[in-house]
Scaffold this motif. Structure first.
Motif, mmCIF file in Angstrom:
data_model
loop_
_atom_site.group_PDB
_atom_site.id
_atom_site.type_symbol
_atom_site.label_atom_id
_atom_site.label_comp_id
_atom_site.label_asym_id
_atom_site.label_seq_id
_atom_site.Cartn_x
_atom_site.Cartn_y
_atom_site.Cartn_z
ATOM 1 N N SER A 47 0.830 -1.208 0.000
ATOM 2 C CA SER A 47 0.000 0.000 0.000
ATOM 3 C C SER A 47 0.866 1.260 0.000
ATOM 4 C CB SER A 47 -0.949 -0.001 1.206
ATOM 5 O OG SER A 47 -0.225 -0.068 2.421
ATOM 6 N N GLY A 51 0.817 4.272 -2.947
ATOM 7 C CA GLY A 51 0.680 5.701 -2.684
ATOM 8 C C GLY A 51 1.826 6.506 -3.264
ATOM 9 N N LEU A 110 -7.474 -0.299 4.012
ATOM 10 C CA LEU A 110 -8.506 0.654 3.623
ATOM 11 C C LEU A 110 -9.817 0.383 4.343
ATOM 12 C CD1 LEU A 110 -7.869 0.710 -0.232
ATOM 13 C CD2 LEU A 110 -7.054 2.350 1.481
ATOM 14 N N GLY A 130 -11.237 5.816 4.290
ATOM 15 C CA GLY A 130 -10.028 6.090 5.070
ATOM 16 C C GLY A 130 -8.994 4.988 4.980
ATOM 17 N N SER A 131 -7.917 5.182 5.715
ATOM 18 C CA SER A 131 -6.811 4.231 5.747
ATOM 19 C C SER A 131 -6.439 3.935 7.189
ATOM 20 C CB SER A 131 -5.600 4.803 5.003
ATOM 21 O OG SER A 131 -4.452 3.991 5.208
ATOM 22 N N LEU A 134 -1.904 4.529 6.400
ATOM 23 C CA LEU A 134 -1.284 5.757 5.912
ATOM 24 C C LEU A 134 -1.994 6.955 6.519
ATOM 25 C CD1 LEU A 134 -0.916 4.744 2.158
ATOM 26 C CD2 LEU A 134 0.764 4.496 3.994
ATOM 27 N N GLU A 135 -1.351 7.622 7.461
ATOM 28 C CA GLU A 135 -1.975 8.747 8.171
ATOM 29 C C GLU A 135 -0.997 9.911 8.220
ATOM 30 O OE1 GLU A 135 -4.622 11.031 9.964
ATOM 31 O OE2 GLU A 135 -5.082 9.007 9.322
ATOM 32 N N MET A 137 -3.521 10.205 4.811
ATOM 33 C CA MET A 137 -3.560 9.508 3.536
ATOM 34 C C MET A 137 -2.934 10.384 2.458
ATOM 35 S SD MET A 137 -6.880 7.983 1.496
ATOM 36 C CE MET A 137 -7.502 7.324 3.046
ATOM 37 N N SER A 141 -3.971 9.461 -3.324
ATOM 38 C CA SER A 141 -4.688 8.251 -2.913
ATOM 39 C C SER A 141 -6.078 8.607 -2.408
ATOM 40 C CB SER A 141 -3.910 7.513 -1.819
ATOM 41 O OG SER A 141 -2.664 7.048 -2.295
ATOM 42 N N ALA A 142 -6.180 9.706 -1.672
ATOM 43 C CA ALA A 142 -7.493 10.151 -1.185
ATOM 44 C C ALA A 142 -8.397 10.534 -2.348
ATOM 45 C CB ALA A 142 -7.322 11.335 -0.224
ATOM 46 N N ASN A 193 -11.746 14.227 7.464
ATOM 47 C CA ASN A 193 -11.793 12.935 6.784
ATOM 48 C C ASN A 193 -12.186 13.106 5.330
ATOM 49 O OD1 ASN A 193 -11.460 11.055 9.172
ATOM 50 N ND2 ASN A 193 -13.277 12.186 9.839
#
Length: 334
Positions: A47, A51, A110, A130-131, A134-135, A137, A141-142, A193
């Protein structure tokens, strides 16, 4: 090795990179991925690499709307075996429940689900993407994930579905008009979000081609071939609090009901894992507050509500306890 996602989530990207003047094979290879993988149904990619490929392609090819472009070319089929269960559902609500339950088949990193409306409007709910890994995201990707969610709902609903507005956690990557053109609704940036604000009644919308017997068979296949990843009680609680923070009750009774257990039983399970409900809630609030204060320009009064606190003074006290400074100083130092 990090969490894996089905490479089909990037279906069409190598060709799109080539069309934009790049080299899809080289760019994928740079991040340890095979450019032929997205065209197959079984290949996977990390993942994190997925990204990075999106971000690098958008930057190097000067294509800030890359995620939206790719989403516009894809459909539910990129979800593989999950797509049949979704498309055969009787209603959009049933399809969303299926996606919420089995999205881990596509990627354990995800999540998608329904949460309360962050604006508090009656008759409105939010479809949140959301993820867990990955924070924050990655922006492309978002855009891709929420864009595909919007496109999927549109296709399942047979057209426009009453989308109220779109929330994205990052700043605009392309002209705002590009986003409003894609979604056909107001798009708000720098939000907590990635989500679509939709009518609550949308869940009752029938899906053309829904087939109860086929849906049941597809669910049975998913259940038997893809057992749900094992999560601890603490991980379950953390996910539920994160999904509902600022828009749904965050007391242990509400979380326990969602997990079909008694609050005392849940507390015992958390205690056995060396933690407690209040500790998890505090940690989720801490992470959300740090992201919103340092990564957005959202007013502190609004952040207070978004992390589930009732007064700004409570946010100030909490931020001092967590980070040793006021919210204003924390934002200035970021």
């Amino acid at each position: 090795m990090g969490t894996m996602v089905r490479a089909a989530g990037l279906r069409g990207l190598p060709a799109l990179i080539d069309e934009l003047g790049g080299d899809g094979r080289e760019l994928f290879g740079r991040f340890g991925a095979d450019a032929a993988a997205p065209a197959t149904d079984d290949a996977v990619v990390e993942s994190m690499a997925a990204g990075l490929i999106l971000e690098a392609a958008a930057t190097e090819l000067d294509c800030p709307d890359l995620g939206l472009r790719l989403a516009g070319q894809q459909n539910i089929s990129v979800l593989g075996p999950l797509s049949l269960a979704i498309e055969s559902a009787d209603t959009l609500g049933e399809a969303l429940d299926c996606a919420t339950r089995f999205l881990f088949v596509h990627s354990p990193a995800l999540t998608v689900g329904q949460v309360g409306d962050p604006s508090g409007r009656p008759g409105v709910v939010a479809l949140c993407y959301g993820s867990t890994e990955l924070e924050p995201m990655p922006p492309q990707s978002a855009d891709l994930g929420l864009g595909l969610l919007h496109r999927s709902v549109t296709l399942l609903a047979g057209g426009r579905y009453g989308l109220r507005s779109v929330h994205l956690p990052h700043r605009p990557l392309a002209p705002v008009a590009r986003y409003t053109e894609f979604f056909g609704a107001d798009v708000r940036f720098g939000q907590a979000n990635a989500l679509l604000r939709v009518p609550q009644a949308l869940s009752a919308t029938p899906i053309a081609g829904g087939n109860r017997m086929l849906h049941a068979a597809a669910l049975d296949y998913l259940s038997s071939h893809y057992p749900a990843p094992s999560l601890s009680a603490a991980e379950h609680v953390e996910r539920l609090i994160t999904q509902g923070l600022g828009s749904a009750p965050v007391d242990i009774s509400a979380i326990a009901r969602n997990l079909s257990t008694h609050p005392r039983t849940l507390q015992r399970r958390l205690s056995a894992e060396g933690t407690g409900f209040e500790q998890i809630l505090d940690s989720v609030r801490r992470n959300a507050a740090h992201r919103l204060i340092t990564g957005t320009s959202i007013p502190f009064t609004q952040i207070t509500a978004m992390v589930g606190l009732t007064e700004q003074s409570a946010l100030t006290r909490a931020v001092r306890r967590w980070f040793g400074s006021s919210p204003r100083d924390l934002r200035r130092s970021s």
